[in-house]
Write an enzyme that holds these catalytic residues in place. Sequence first.
Site, mmCIF file in Angstrom:
data_model
loop_
_atom_site.group_PDB
_atom_site.id
_atom_site.type_symbol
_atom_site.label_atom_id
_atom_site.label_comp_id
_atom_site.label_asym_id
_atom_site.label_seq_id
_atom_site.Cartn_x
_atom_site.Cartn_y
_atom_site.Cartn_z
ATOM 1 N N GLU A 192 68.455 88.365 94.965
ATOM 2 C CA GLU A 192 69.288 87.629 94.015
ATOM 3 C C GLU A 192 70.754 87.740 94.417
ATOM 4 O OE1 GLU A 192 69.864 85.206 92.347
ATOM 5 O OE2 GLU A 192 68.861 85.503 90.415
ATOM 6 N N HIS A 203 60.118 85.428 89.586
ATOM 7 C CA HIS A 203 59.419 86.611 89.079
ATOM 8 C C HIS A 203 59.215 86.547 87.572
ATOM 9 C CE1 HIS A 203 63.058 88.201 87.212
ATOM 10 N NE2 HIS A 203 63.720 87.903 88.323
#
Length: 212
Positions: free
Chosen positions: A83, A12
């Site tokens: 994550e 990202h």
Amino acid sequence: MNTSLELWLVRHGATAWALNGRHTGRTDLPLLPEGEEEARRLAPVLAKQRFAAVLVSPLQRAQRTAELAGLGPLAQVCPDLQEWDYGTYEGITTATIRQSVPDWTIWSHGCPEGETMAAVAERCQRVIDLAQAIANADANAAGAADQASHQPTKVALVAHGHILRSLAGTWLGLGVPGGALLTLATATLSVVGYERQQPAILRWNAPIQTGN
């Protein structure tokens, strides 16, 4: 094992914590304006590819990156691409952690009250298995007559630094700790696949420059 599979790993764009080195696990931060611009720069490169699937972390920084990079129409939420859970180290920098734990790294020490490396390994393997299933279905859809000319099946994974590094280490047969060898900046493209049936890195941590 389908050796015509390529995984396109997209980290990202920039967030406030990414820029100052704070560990950002499950905290759902938005992209910064510069992170959004980074994501937009990915679009022309990704538009040239045919993706059989796009798997995206459920966190907004990955979702927004996929959208701005032009992958939104194909995006499927994949919880296994979240994550790492950093436990009590969430939001803390490595420098701060090392004041009490010298030589600390995520790969060697883990995180108190956080996710175990074994749990991360299981998630990585599930993502790889899913991508392999997608590649098998794509090859079958191509038909026997087209197999000789069938291009590699490409699956895009839009997620986060540590989970993508862990996944690449798993792909290469090094396990999750292999991710320690692979740095990954925001809004970069990396590709893992095969070279003569051997899992290999085809491209890594490639930045997208204006005009690419």
